[in-house]
Motif scaffolding. Structure first.
Motif, PDB file in Angstrom:
ATOM      1  N   PRO A 199       0.843  -1.220   0.000  1.00 50.92           N
ATOM      2  CA  PRO A 199       0.000   0.000   0.000  1.00 50.92           C
ATOM      3  C   PRO A 199       0.866   1.253   0.000  1.00 50.92           C
ATOM      4  CG  PRO A 199       0.116  -0.925   2.195  1.00 50.92           C
ATOM      5  CD  PRO A 199       0.894  -1.861   1.325  1.00 50.92           C
ATOM      6  N   SER A 200       0.225   2.389   0.105  1.00 52.94           N
ATOM      7  CA  SER A 200       0.971   3.649   0.042  1.00 52.94           C
ATOM      8  C   SER A 200       1.795   3.805   1.321  1.00 52.94           C
ATOM      9  CB  SER A 200      -0.001   4.814  -0.125  1.00 52.94           C
ATOM     10  OG  SER A 200      -0.748   5.026   1.050  1.00 52.94           O
ATOM     11  N   PRO A 201       2.873   4.589   1.286  1.00 55.15           N
ATOM     12  CA  PRO A 201       3.242   5.418   0.124  1.00 55.15           C
ATOM     13  C   PRO A 201       4.012   4.600  -0.912  1.00 55.15           C
ATOM     14  CG  PRO A 201       4.749   5.828   1.926  1.00 55.15           C
ATOM     15  CD  PRO A 201       3.732   4.857   2.457  1.00 55.15           C
ATOM     16  N   THR A 202       3.669   4.785  -2.171  1.00 54.11           N
ATOM     17  CA  THR A 202       4.387   4.132  -3.263  1.00 54.11           C
ATOM     18  C   THR A 202       5.672   4.903  -3.541  1.00 54.11           C
ATOM     19  OG1 THR A 202       3.192   5.429  -4.910  1.00 54.11           O
ATOM     20  CG2 THR A 202       2.258   3.285  -4.277  1.00 54.11           C
ATOM     21  N   LEU A 203       6.735   4.160  -3.802  1.00 56.12           N
ATOM     22  CA  LEU A 203       8.044   4.759  -4.069  1.00 56.12           C
ATOM     23  C   LEU A 203       8.625   4.169  -5.345  1.00 56.12           C
ATOM     24  CD1 LEU A 203       9.675   4.712  -0.504  1.00 56.12           C
ATOM     25  CD2 LEU A 203       8.511   6.613  -1.612  1.00 56.12           C
ATOM     26  N   LYS A 204       9.540   4.934  -5.955  1.00 58.79           N
ATOM     27  CA  LYS A 204      10.217   4.483  -7.165  1.00 58.79           C
ATOM     28  C   LYS A 204      11.590   5.133  -7.232  1.00 58.79           C
ATOM     29  CE  LYS A 204       8.460   6.079 -10.951  1.00 58.79           C
ATOM     30  NZ  LYS A 204       7.504   6.452 -12.009  1.00 58.79           N
ATOM     31  N   THR A 205      12.387   4.709  -8.197  1.00 58.71           N
ATOM     32  CA  THR A 205      13.720   5.283  -8.366  1.00 58.71           C
ATOM     33  C   THR A 205      13.632   6.570  -9.182  1.00 58.71           C
ATOM     34  OG1 THR A 205      13.993   3.753 -10.207  1.00 58.71           O
ATOM     35  CG2 THR A 205      15.030   3.155  -8.140  1.00 58.71           C
ATOM     36  N   GLU A 206      14.658   7.383  -9.083  1.00 56.40           N
ATOM     37  CA  GLU A 206      14.705   8.692  -9.743  1.00 56.40           C
ATOM     38  C   GLU A 206      15.229   8.534 -11.163  1.00 56.40           C
ATOM     39  OE1 GLU A 206      13.616  11.577 -10.356  1.00 56.40           O
ATOM     40  OE2 GLU A 206      14.176  12.528  -8.471  1.00 56.40           O
ATOM     41  N   ASP A 207      14.711   9.387 -12.063  1.00 55.78           N
ATOM     42  CA  ASP A 207      15.185   9.353 -13.443  1.00 55.78           C
ATOM     43  C   ASP A 207      15.686  10.702 -13.929  1.00 55.78           C
ATOM     44  OD1 ASP A 207      12.835  10.736 -13.621  1.00 55.78           O
ATOM     45  OD2 ASP A 207      11.751   9.181 -14.709  1.00 55.78           O
ATOM     46  N   ALA A 208      15.623  11.717 -13.113  1.00 50.61           N
ATOM     47  CA  ALA A 208      16.128  13.042 -13.506  1.00 50.61           C
ATOM     48  C   ALA A 208      16.471  13.826 -12.236  1.00 50.61           C
ATOM     49  CB  ALA A 208      15.080  13.790 -14.333  1.00 50.61           C
ATOM     50  N   PRO A 209      17.521  14.631 -12.262  1.00 54.92           N
ATOM     51  CA  PRO A 209      18.443  14.862 -13.385  1.00 54.92           C
ATOM     52  C   PRO A 209      19.454  13.736 -13.573  1.00 54.92           C
ATOM     53  CG  PRO A 209      19.178  16.108 -11.499  1.00 54.92           C
ATOM     54  CD  PRO A 209      17.891  15.445 -11.079  1.00 54.92           C
ATOM     55  N   THR A 210      19.605  12.853 -12.558  1.00 55.91           N
ATOM     56  CA  THR A 210      20.537  11.738 -12.656  1.00 55.91           C
ATOM     57  C   THR A 210      19.741  10.439 -12.683  1.00 55.91           C
ATOM     58  OG1 THR A 210      22.236  12.949 -11.424  1.00 55.91           O
ATOM     59  CG2 THR A 210      22.469  10.563 -11.569  1.00 55.91           C
ATOM     60  N   ARG A 211      19.906   9.676 -13.737  1.00 55.31           N
ATOM     61  CA  ARG A 211      19.183   8.405 -13.848  1.00 55.31           C
ATOM     62  C   ARG A 211      19.886   7.366 -12.986  1.00 55.31           C
ATOM     63  NH1 ARG A 211      17.988   6.555 -19.783  1.00 55.31           N
ATOM     64  NH2 ARG A 211      16.691   8.434 -19.591  1.00 55.31           N
ATOM     65  N   TRP A 212      19.137   6.793 -12.049  1.00 54.39           N
ATOM     66  CA  TRP A 212      19.731   5.845 -11.119  1.00 54.39           C
ATOM     67  C   TRP A 212      19.971   4.463 -11.735  1.00 54.39           C
ATOM     68  CZ3 TRP A 212      16.496   6.915  -6.022  1.00 54.39           C
ATOM     69  CH2 TRP A 212      16.814   8.200  -5.562  1.00 54.39           C
ATOM     70  N   LEU A 213      19.170   4.097 -12.703  1.00 58.48           N
ATOM     71  CA  LEU A 213      19.305   2.790 -13.361  1.00 58.48           C
ATOM     72  C   LEU A 213      19.463   3.011 -14.854  1.00 58.48           C
ATOM     73  CD1 LEU A 213      16.507   0.876 -11.430  1.00 58.48           C
ATOM     74  CD2 LEU A 213      18.972   0.613 -11.127  1.00 58.48           C
ATOM     75  N   ASN A 214      20.424   2.299 -15.443  1.00 60.41           N
ATOM     76  CA  ASN A 214      20.761   2.513 -16.847  1.00 60.41           C
ATOM     77  C   ASN A 214      20.631   1.192 -17.601  1.00 60.41           C
ATOM     78  OD1 ASN A 214      21.647   3.596 -19.209  1.00 60.41           O
ATOM     79  ND2 ASN A 214      23.743   4.010 -18.539  1.00 60.41           N
TER      80      ASN A 214
END
Length: 874
Positions: A199-214
């Protein structure tokens, strides 16, 4: 031009050989050979489950309820974990609708593989329900399963944030305290993500300004409850394992993809303003699995297995790594400790100034509290109880510095195993305590061709106990699970599920065989090899995992005893089959080791036995075959060989179907008719008589054929081979219309004759002409030319009569066969002994003896050999 083309071909072949052989050199102690090879026909205690579904790639084992849940394409199964082949299997059918399949096709997807509902996720949600997700023909859905009735308890719900769209997309997921953590490439976006969905809070990885996963490709994840027994009040952590495109700047080596481990804190709630609904604890580091001294770097992570310890700090990560080149088969197994991973996350960070530059180590000031750490008692004392209370400068630093500079090195700083010709796909590890009190890790590794390797780790090295062929048709191992309660291994594959015992000690038939195996599950009890788990009193059991050589000094193993009687001048094969791939044969004659096996020694040795060539009376005696393994000689079989001058011919085999002619009347012991010179004369006379009969019959047939042709009464006609082939096709299409006037036509077919009159029957034509050296074949044709058609072209000249081979004729493969004066016999089978040609001038199209032998052995790799052929088939 020919010289230049030859040089170019030579250079190209060298490049191909170099590429195919890379890595060209490997440490011998790592490239381990499996000790025992067991084909699928020899598997014991094997149970299988198959249905109309395919792609059994998702499995969940419930030890308490003794159930094995399996997710396949369009179906989920509940199997009896003690016997998966039992008829008590429960099934939930979950296929994609025809409309959804049609929509999948409109998206340009494959209707043979992708436009189905592949079950990608199946885990326990709570005490009463399971949770599963499927691709559903490129529109993912998820649903709950009521465990007791094994039915879907609700309508499927949206699953695009929890499950990938395709069946082969890298994916891993966990349900922890009814919260779902997933990592994959979702939807049609170009980059993947690590998420907490509900359930919330939903979290995810960052994509800007630095992309965490490539371009990350995920293979596994694990929860490590580091809060257990900790004095710092640290949080539990979730570790993700994947391969992604490299971002580092380095001067020592360059790789496009690298293996990674990332972590997040279970209690992470994101930031208040900065990194809102984003992870505040995300960090990643590189996993190193390499041999720097050989310049081998295994960058592709294929599978990972987490081995829990007594404490969280004792957790171990086992990984299967491969090379970046897809056309090179190679695998390495590396082991990492949790302490090494934690040390990397406590080290320096990496940074990049802009999106186009490579990452390099950060040397500036690090804010306090340390970015990426979980909430601990020390932070709570400062009033920071949740991640939303972290300062903005800490969160901004986390956003721009997710990568750590320090690499995670494997235990002992090198792989446990390196296999040059094997692609491992999945693995599982089982820990067992040996009789010496030490705890051993037993690894089970599946390959891309459906083999299972069982290995034990001893002092940082792996000893492969056995390799098992799970399927007759090669197919990749999709999943592996171990049940310590059932003492079973479960293997998922495209065609079904296989259940195997963790060990099969009865396979080892002697004390030394049991000790050499070094299987921690097995020990010798004085009479047989037994499983130590079934014995409470282990004081009399013998086991040696460390060395694999001690404990059987005072035991007596049964040695097979056989007798052979042969004539002088005959050849005899003394068979000695070694069950171990690590053993080498050693032969003795009357207690003395046979020295040398040269061309003039009269002996040939191999892995199947000893060949005595042109036996002499002084070679009579007691032959003993030993298997030498771990510097220990173990007698396998003894032969009491008697070589006599007056031995009668062998009796017919009782299993022979065709009646043999009665043996000739016995001759006097000292009759001169038995001398080799007279026997040779008899053979030559018989051959001369038969040859004369053949010549007479040939003349008669030619005369009759000539008479029939002159009288225009025959039903045969000669036609050019160039026109015969298409005419025969036309005749086959119209054979019903011309059945009354059908006839047979003689067609010339050239052949490859190897000098002894044997031809392979391959037809060759050049511009409608027929090459010399052919033979006649009867094919359908027409009887008389039709008045509406043109007459057939004249017949070509008959080919010259092939010459009979000379007593010693060369073969095109560099071999020469010497026709023996006395036909050699071995166990009732006649053969010609081949010797290498002494002539060095050979055709450029011919192969040397060694080259031809290598070609034959290469073909034999892919053939099924009899496990124990009888002696008459040699």
């Amino acid at each position: 031009l020919r010289l230049i083309s030859n040089l170019l071909l030579l250079l190209l072949s060298c490049c191909v050989c170099t590429a195919a052989g890379y890595p060209f050199k490997a440490p011998l102690d790592l490239d381990v050979t499996p000790r025992v090879t067991v084909l699928s026909s020899g598997l014991q205690g094997c149970r299988r489950f198959q249905s109309s579904a395919v792609n059994y790639s998702t499995m969940l084992l419930e030890a308490e309820s003794e159930r094995l849940y399996v997710g396949a394409r369009g179906a989920v199964f509940a199997l009896n974990a003690s016997d998966i082949s039992a008829s008590s299997a429960l099934t939930i059918e979950w296929e994609a609708s025809p409309e959804q399949k049609r929509q999948c096709l409109l998206k340009g997807k494959d209707n043979q593989t992708e436009c189905f509902n592949h079950i990608r996720f199946l885990q326990r949600f709570n005490s009463t329900h399971l949770y599963m997700c499927g691709t559903h023909a490129f529109k993912p859905l998820c649903a709950y399963i009521e465990e007791k009735m094994f039915v879907m308890s609700s309508q499927p719900e949206e699953g695009r944030d929890k499950c990938p769209y395709g069946p082969t997309t890298g994916y891993t997921a966990l349900i922890i305290d009814e919260q779902m953590y997933t990592a994959s490439q979702y939807e049609f976006r170009s980059f993947p993500d690590i998420r907490r969905n509900s359930p919330s809070p939903t979290l995810k990885t960052e994509d800007a300004p630095t992309r965490w996963l490539n371009e990350a490709d995920f293979v596994g994840s694990a929860l490590v409850r580091e809060s257990l027994g900790t004095s710092s009040g640290d949080d539990d952590k979730i570790y993700f394992f994947f391969t992604e495109r490299s971002q580092e700047q380095t001067t020592t080596y360059s790789h496009s993809r690298v293996a990674r481990v990332a972590r997040v804190c279970k209690g992470d709630r994101g930031g208040r303003l900065t990194l809102q609904k984003r992870w505040t604890s995300f960090l990643k580091a590189r996993l190193m699995c390499s041999l720097p001294e050989y310049d081998f770097h295994f960058n592709m992570l294929r599978s990972v297995f987490v081995m829990p310890g007594h404490t969280p700090q004792d957790t171990l990560f086992y990984g299967i790594f491969g090379l970046e080149w897809k056309n090179v088969k190679a695998s390495a197994v590396c082991r990492f400790s949790l302490s090494e991973v934690q040390e990397a996350f406590q080290g320096p960070y990496m940074e990049n100034q802009d999106s186009d530059s490579k990452w390099k180590e950060y040397t500036g000031k690090i804010p306090d509290p340390r970015p990426g750490t979980c909430i601990t008692d020390a932070l709570r004392a400062k009033g920071i109880n949740v991640s939303t209370s972290l300062p903005d400068d800490v969160l901004n630093f986390v956003r721009r510095h997710p990568l750590m500079s320090q690499h995670v090195q494997p235990s002992d700083r090198r792989p446990l195993l390196f296999r040059r010709t094997t692609d491992y796909t999945h693995m599982a590890v089982h820990m067992i305590q040996g009789l010496d009190g030490q705890k051993y890790h037993v690894l089970y590794m599946g390959t891309d061709e459906g083999w299972l390797h069982k290995a034990v780790e001893v002092e940082g090295q792996l000893h492969i106990i056995e390799e098992l062929q799970l399927f007759e048709e090669p197919q990749p191992v999709k999943n592996l699970l171990i049940s310590a309660k059932q003492m079973s291994m479960y293997v998922g594959s495209p065609s079904g599920v296989v259940q195997l015992p963790l060990s099969n000690c009865h396979r080892y038939t002697s004390c030394y065989d049991c000790i050499f195996a070094r299987d921690p599950h097995c020990a010798w009890n004085g009479a047989q090899c037994v499983n130590i788990m079934s014995h409470v009193d282990r004081s009399t059991l013998i086991q040696d995992i460390q060395h694999g050589s001690r404990g059987c000094e005072n035991t007596q193993d049964d040695v097979v005893q056989r007798s052979r009687s042969v004539r002088v001048g005959d050849d005899v094969l003394l068979q000695c089959e070694l069950s171990s791939n690590l053993a080498t044969p050693l032969w003795t004659l009357d207690g003395s080791e046979l020295q040398g096996y040269g061309l003039n020694s009269g002996f040939r040795t191999g892995t199947d036995g000893l060949l005595v060539i042109e036996a002499r009376q002084d070679q009579s005696g007691l032959y003993t075959c030993y298997a030498v393994e771990n510097n220990i000689k173990v007698a396998i079989v003894t032969y009491n060989v008697t070589i006599r001058l007056d031995l009668p011919p062998p009796p017919p085999h009782p299993s022979s179907e065709r009646p043999l002619p009665p043996p000739p009347a016995p001759l006097l012991p000292h009759s001169e008719l038995l001398s080799p010179r007279n026997m040779e004369a008899m053979y030559l006379s018989l051959i001369t008589i038969l040859g004369g009969l053949c010549v007479v019959l040939t003349v008669v047939l030619v005369y009759v054929g000539f008479c029939l042709r002159v009288g225009h009464r025959g039903k045969y006609s000669l036609r050019a081979a160039a026109a015969a082939y298409p005419n025969s096709k036309k005749h086959n299409r119209n054979k019903k219309q011309h059945r009354s006037s059908s006839h047979m036509e003689l067609k010339t077919i050239s052949s490859h004759c190897n000098g002894n009159g044997i031809c392979n029957g391959v037809s060759k034509q050049h511009n409608g002409d027929i090459q010399d050296g052919g033979f006649l074949q009867i094919v359908p044709g027409e009887g008389h030319p039709s008045p509406n058609k043109e007459p057939p072209p004249p017949a070509p000249p008959l080919p010259p009569t092939p010459q009979l081979p000379s007593p010693e004729c060369d073969f095109p493969n560099g071999l020469s066969a010497t026709l023996p004066s006395v036909l050699r016999r071995m166990n009732g089978n006649s053969y010609v002994l081949l010797r290498q040609s002494e002539s060095e001038s050979m055709s450029p199209l011919c192969y040397s003896f060694a080259e031809e032998l290598n070609r034959i052995l290469e073909k034999r790799k892919h053939t099924q050999l009899l496990p124990r052929p009888d002696e008459s088939s040699v």
